[in-house]
Motif scaffolding. Sequence first.
Motif, short mmCIF file in Angstrom:
data_model
loop_
_atom_site.label_atom_id
_atom_site.label_comp_id
_atom_site.label_asym_id
_atom_site.label_seq_id
_atom_site.Cartn_x
_atom_site.Cartn_y
_atom_site.Cartn_z
N LEU A 1 0.84 -1.21 0.00
CA LEU A 1 0.00 0.00 0.00
C LEU A 1 0.86 1.25 0.00
O LEU A 1 0.60 2.20 -0.75
CB LEU A 1 -0.91 -0.02 1.23
CG LEU A 1 -1.77 1.23 1.46
CD1 LEU A 1 -2.81 1.36 0.35
CD2 LEU A 1 -2.46 1.17 2.82
N GLU A 2 1.92 1.27 0.84
CA GLU A 2 2.76 2.45 0.93
C GLU A 2 3.55 2.71 -0.34
O GLU A 2 3.85 3.87 -0.67
CB GLU A 2 3.71 2.30 2.12
CG GLU A 2 3.01 2.35 3.47
CD GLU A 2 3.97 2.25 4.64
OE1 GLU A 2 5.17 1.97 4.38
OE2 GLU A 2 3.55 2.44 5.79
N SER A 3 3.89 1.64 -1.06
CA SER A 3 4.66 1.82 -2.30
C SER A 3 3.83 2.45 -3.41
O SER A 3 4.36 3.14 -4.28
CB SER A 3 5.20 0.47 -2.77
OG SER A 3 4.15 -0.35 -3.29
N GLY A 4 2.50 2.22 -3.37
CA GLY A 4 1.63 2.75 -4.42
C GLY A 4 1.77 2.04 -5.75
O GLY A 4 1.18 2.46 -6.76
N LYS A 5 2.51 0.93 -5.80
CA LYS A 5 2.74 0.23 -7.06
C LYS A 5 1.55 -0.65 -7.44
O LYS A 5 0.91 -1.25 -6.58
CB LYS A 5 4.00 -0.64 -6.96
CG LYS A 5 5.28 0.16 -6.79
CD LYS A 5 6.49 -0.76 -6.67
CE LYS A 5 7.78 0.03 -6.50
NZ LYS A 5 8.97 -0.86 -6.34
N LYS B 1 -8.40 6.64 5.60
CA LYS B 1 -6.99 6.26 5.62
C LYS B 1 -6.73 5.20 6.69
O LYS B 1 -5.99 4.24 6.46
CB LYS B 1 -6.13 7.50 5.90
CG LYS B 1 -4.63 7.23 5.83
CD LYS B 1 -3.84 8.52 6.03
CE LYS B 1 -2.34 8.25 5.92
NZ LYS B 1 -1.54 9.49 6.11
N ALA B 2 -7.36 5.35 7.85
CA ALA B 2 -7.22 4.35 8.92
C ALA B 2 -7.85 3.02 8.50
O ALA B 2 -7.34 1.94 8.82
CB ALA B 2 -7.88 4.86 10.19
N LEU B 3 -8.96 3.10 7.76
CA LEU B 3 -9.63 1.90 7.26
C LEU B 3 -8.71 1.13 6.31
O LEU B 3 -8.56 -0.10 6.42
CB LEU B 3 -10.93 2.29 6.55
CG LEU B 3 -11.83 1.16 6.10
CD1 LEU B 3 -12.65 0.64 7.27
CD2 LEU B 3 -12.77 1.63 4.99
N LEU B 4 -8.08 1.84 5.38
CA LEU B 4 -7.15 1.19 4.46
C LEU B 4 -5.96 0.60 5.21
O LEU B 4 -5.47 -0.49 4.87
CB LEU B 4 -6.65 2.19 3.41
CG LEU B 4 -7.59 2.54 2.26
CD1 LEU B 4 -6.90 3.50 1.30
CD2 LEU B 4 -8.04 1.29 1.51
N HIS B 5 -5.49 1.31 6.21
CA HIS B 5 -4.36 0.80 7.02
C HIS B 5 -4.71 -0.55 7.62
O HIS B 5 -3.91 -1.49 7.56
CB HIS B 5 -4.02 1.81 8.12
CG HIS B 5 -2.82 1.42 8.94
ND1 HIS B 5 -2.86 0.44 9.92
CD2 HIS B 5 -1.53 1.86 8.91
CE1 HIS B 5 -1.68 0.31 10.47
NE2 HIS B 5 -0.85 1.16 9.88
N PHE B 6 -5.90 -0.67 8.18
CA PHE B 6 -6.30 -1.95 8.77
C PHE B 6 -6.43 -3.03 7.70
O PHE B 6 -6.00 -4.17 7.91
CB PHE B 6 -7.63 -1.81 9.52
CG PHE B 6 -8.17 -3.13 9.99
CD1 PHE B 6 -7.68 -3.73 11.14
CD2 PHE B 6 -9.12 -3.81 9.24
CE1 PHE B 6 -8.14 -4.96 11.55
CE2 PHE B 6 -9.59 -5.05 9.65
CZ PHE B 6 -9.10 -5.62 10.81
N ILE B 7 -7.01 -2.70 6.56
CA ILE B 7 -7.22 -3.69 5.51
C ILE B 7 -5.89 -4.29 5.05
O ILE B 7 -5.78 -5.50 4.83
CB ILE B 7 -7.98 -3.06 4.32
CG1 ILE B 7 -9.45 -2.84 4.71
CG2 ILE B 7 -7.88 -3.92 3.06
CD1 ILE B 7 -10.26 -2.11 3.66
#
Length: 351
Positions: free
Chosen positions: A194-198, A252-258
Amino acid sequence: MGRVLRETLKPSTSSVSATTTSTSVTETVNGSHQFKITGYSLSKGSGIGKYIASDTFMVGGYLWAIYFYPDGKSPEDNAAYISLFIALASEGTDVRALFELTLLDQSGKERHKVHSHFGRTLESGPYTLKYRGSMWGYKRFFKRTLLEQSDYLKDDCLSVHCSVGVVMSHTEGPKIFSIAVPPSNIGHHFGQLLESGKQTDVSFEVDGEFFPAHKLVLAARSPVFRAQLFGPMKDHNTKQIEVEDMEAPVFKALLHFIYWDSLPDMEELTGLTSKWASTLMSQHLLAAADRYGLDRLRLMCEANLCEVVAINTVATTLALAEQHHCFRLKAVCLKFVAMPENLRGHTNATA
């Protein structure tokens, strides 16, 4: 000429002798058998020492059988008692075991007649059966005249339950190998993705901010995203989706958990250090979790909110618990407001 120096090697005094361990484990392998004897009255008079045997049954690697003597086993009792025994029915020497023989009460009152080794201290240890045919039991298990007037005999039928616990021993040594297996880090790998955005293939617009993500990851984690992205009623544009009624930090917190399968740092996410801000985020995130079918996240938020119920947040939290069926959180809130000392300070402040 130079001198040749000879160095004598001395044994190291810092070496530590290895210590090994082993454990002797003695336990019982338990099993049971129920033996139903019908036509009791017809079995009487068959003769002292004559028995009716159950089918054999296996416990602890040995065969066993129940022997019922309607006229008793011992001539000196003159057929006044029934006898009941458990016998070793297979080859074996010095088989050590615990036994329990129960004549079942058939009235439903459960007043069974029990003779048992189990559940009590044994002065001489388990009983030892020397060879095939060896028995344990009672020549005078029950007086026959009393038996025939009791609830143990019903419709000319008796029911016997037998439990056997064969004593087995073995020695456990140390494991010959020890491999440290690290905990799963699949969440870390998905989080880095997710953090890479690739290779993202969908973008969510939330309150003017955009969040790229991966459809397959979202669909695997959330049934709502699965229906939205791949279901028969999926959105017409699945490359860019607008999310309404949600703030950007919450999504953003929702995506972090997913992706990470854990809660983000609430203070870092909101930029605020107050406990109230963290509570507010947990409230919003609980609603989002319920909206997207993320049950584990919903329970995590519910647990967090249970720990931080306060006078200035309890009303909102209670309404949230009611709306999203968080019964434990609701109970905590109701218990909080039912305690006068929790409301006293607030009442004085508003007086």
